[in-house]
Design a protein around this motif. Structure first.
Motif, short mmCIF file in Angstrom:
data_model
loop_
_atom_site.label_atom_id
_atom_site.label_comp_id
_atom_site.label_asym_id
_atom_site.label_seq_id
_atom_site.Cartn_x
_atom_site.Cartn_y
_atom_site.Cartn_z
N ALA A 94 0.85 -1.18 0.04
CA ALA A 94 0.49 -0.27 -0.02
C ALA A 94 0.94 1.34 -0.01
O ALA A 94 0.51 1.94 -0.96
N PHE A 95 2.19 1.25 0.62
CA PHE A 95 3.35 2.20 0.83
C PHE A 95 3.22 2.69 -0.46
O PHE A 95 3.72 3.61 -0.67
N GLU A 96 4.15 1.58 -1.11
CA GLU A 96 5.19 1.25 -2.07
C GLU A 96 3.61 2.36 -3.74
O GLU A 96 4.07 2.68 -4.29
N ASP A 97 3.00 1.45 -3.52
CA ASP A 97 1.99 2.61 -4.53
C ASP A 97 0.92 4.09 -4.29
O ASP A 97 1.44 4.32 -5.08
N ALA A 98 1.04 4.08 -3.09
CA ALA A 98 1.39 5.49 -2.39
C ALA A 98 1.73 6.76 -2.98
O ALA A 98 1.88 7.85 -3.42
N ARG A 99 3.15 5.67 -2.29
CA ARG A 99 3.88 7.33 -3.07
C ARG A 99 4.09 6.88 -4.36
O ARG A 99 4.93 8.58 -5.32
N LYS A 100 4.43 5.98 -5.53
CA LYS A 100 4.35 6.11 -6.80
C LYS A 100 3.52 6.84 -7.39
O LYS A 100 3.53 7.96 -8.24
N ALA A 101 2.02 7.00 -6.91
CA ALA A 101 0.84 8.14 -6.87
C ALA A 101 1.28 9.71 -6.92
O ALA A 101 1.38 10.74 -7.91
N CYS A 102 1.89 9.50 -5.77
CA CYS A 102 2.75 10.65 -5.51
C CYS A 102 3.80 11.45 -6.27
O CYS A 102 3.54 12.86 -6.60
N GLU A 103 4.25 9.93 -6.58
CA GLU A 103 5.43 10.99 -7.39
C GLU A 103 5.21 11.23 -8.68
O GLU A 103 5.72 12.31 -9.18
N LEU A 104 3.89 10.19 -9.16
CA LEU A 104 3.25 11.13 -10.65
C LEU A 104 2.42 12.04 -10.42
O LEU A 104 2.00 12.53 -11.18
N ASP A 105 2.21 12.18 -9.17
CA ASP A 105 0.95 13.64 -9.06
C ASP A 105 1.36 14.13 -7.43
O ASP A 105 0.72 13.80 -6.60
N PRO A 106 2.14 14.56 -7.34
CA PRO A 106 2.19 15.13 -5.91
C PRO A 106 0.93 16.01 -5.20
O PRO A 106 0.87 16.58 -4.26
N SER A 107 -0.02 16.80 -6.24
CA SER A 107 -0.76 17.21 -5.55
C SER A 107 -1.77 16.05 -5.30
O SER A 107 -3.34 16.61 -4.91
N LEU A 108 -1.70 14.86 -5.82
CA LEU A 108 -2.90 13.82 -5.28
C LEU A 108 -3.14 13.93 -3.49
O LEU A 108 -2.40 13.33 -2.79
N VAL A 109 -4.02 14.44 -2.85
CA VAL A 109 -4.42 14.04 -1.52
C VAL A 109 -4.70 13.19 -0.88
O VAL A 109 -3.63 12.39 0.37
N LYS A 110 -5.74 11.94 -1.57
CA LYS A 110 -5.42 10.79 -1.72
C LYS A 110 -3.75 9.42 -0.87
O LYS A 110 -3.48 8.70 -0.53
N GLY A 111 -3.04 10.04 -2.23
CA GLY A 111 -1.83 9.57 -2.35
C GLY A 111 -0.86 9.19 -0.63
O GLY A 111 -0.04 9.19 -0.65
N TRP A 112 -0.90 11.31 -0.71
CA TRP A 112 0.01 11.24 0.81
C TRP A 112 -0.57 10.75 1.77
O TRP A 112 -0.71 9.84 2.89
N TYR A 113 -2.22 11.07 2.05
CA TYR A 113 -3.10 10.34 2.64
C TYR A 113 -2.79 8.34 3.39
O TYR A 113 -2.38 8.27 4.38
N ARG A 114 -2.77 8.16 2.02
CA ARG A 114 -2.51 6.29 2.18
C ARG A 114 -1.75 6.07 2.37
O ARG A 114 -0.77 4.97 3.08
N GLN A 115 -0.25 6.79 2.11
CA GLN A 115 1.18 6.91 2.35
C GLN A 115 1.46 6.77 4.59
O GLN A 115 1.84 5.74 4.87
N ALA A 116 0.52 8.12 4.57
CA ALA A 116 0.79 8.00 6.54
C ALA A 116 -0.32 6.54 6.71
O ALA A 116 0.55 6.32 8.32
#
Length: 238
Positions: A94-116
């Motif tokens: 879950a962390f790896e996918d969320a981190r990849k999502a934020c790399e592609l779109d740093p403004s993706l709130v859900k990506g940062w939230y799921r990383q947390a």
């Protein structure tokens, strides 16, 4: 004097023109940073979304994985699959996918939230706090979502209560002991299987001889002494 004045005016125009070009360059850079690459949706993404809504998490993961083969630069696909992994309690994935999502779109709130969330579940509270603060910062203009604010308070409270902050990659003593025990059990099982195979091979080698010695049903077997004892007077063994 007239010549000097004209020269001064000409220099002023050149300076203004140069400043205008610099402003244009700066504006172009700013506008370029605001451009978002839109990735078209693929059929598997919609199917994955529907499966996730129905609570069919494993099939949804498979659909998102298939979709990523076609749209590998889609931050939403990584973020959605991260949500599936969270449901499955597969925190690392879950962390790896969320981190990849934020790399592609740093403004993706859900990506940062799921990383947390994933980092908190793995007891990496320092990194979890940094990720949730990033989610709050990114969503500040439109308003911080309730789940983001709730996760932020939970992480802050956990740290405030004195819970040990474990760096990323940290492994507990209990986890090490468990891993060691599993390795020992695996080696023991491998030895037992090897010994069983050796015994099986030995039995296979002795099988023909045992088959020859096998007694036929309905036939009475006697020793030589027993057979002589059954002879009548005058009878001899041939």
């Amino acid at each position: 004097f007239f010549f000097v004045l004209n020269q001064h005016n000409t220099m002023g125009k050149e300076k203004t023109s140069t400043m205008g070009k610099e402003k244009t360059k700066v504006n172009r850079k700013v506008n370029k940073s605001k451009i978002k690459v839109s990735v078209p949706k693929v059929p598997q993404q919609e199917e994955g979304n529907q499966l996730f809504r129905e609570g069919k998490i494993v099939p949804a993961i498979k659909k998102y994985t298939e979709a990523l083969k076609t749209a590998a630069d889609s931050p939403l696909l990584y973020s959605n699959r991260s949500a599936c992994y969270l449901q499955q309690k597969q925190w690392k994935q879950a962390f790896e996918d969320a981190r990849k999502a934020c790399e592609l779109d740093p403004s993706l709130v859900k990506g940062w939230y799921r990383q947390a969330v994933a980092l908190r579940r793995m007891s990496h509270f320092r990194e979890a706090r940094a990720a949730i603060r990033k989610a709050v910062k990114v969503s500040a203009r439109k308003g911080v979502p309730a789940d983001v604010e709730e996760e932020k308070q939970l992480i802050e409270k956990t740290i405030k209560d004195g819970c040990t902050i474990k760096p990323l990659g940290w492994v507990s003593t209990a986890q090490k002991a468990k891993a060691k025990k599993l390795r020992q059990m695996s080696r023991k099982r491998a030895r037992e299987e090897a010994e069983a195979e050796d015994e099986g091979d030995a039995m296979d080698e002795d099988a023909p001889a045992a088959k020859k010695r096998k007694k036929e049903p309905g036939v009475q077997y006697m020793t030589m002494e027993q057979l002589k004892a059954t002879l009548k007077p005058g009878e001899k063994l041939i």
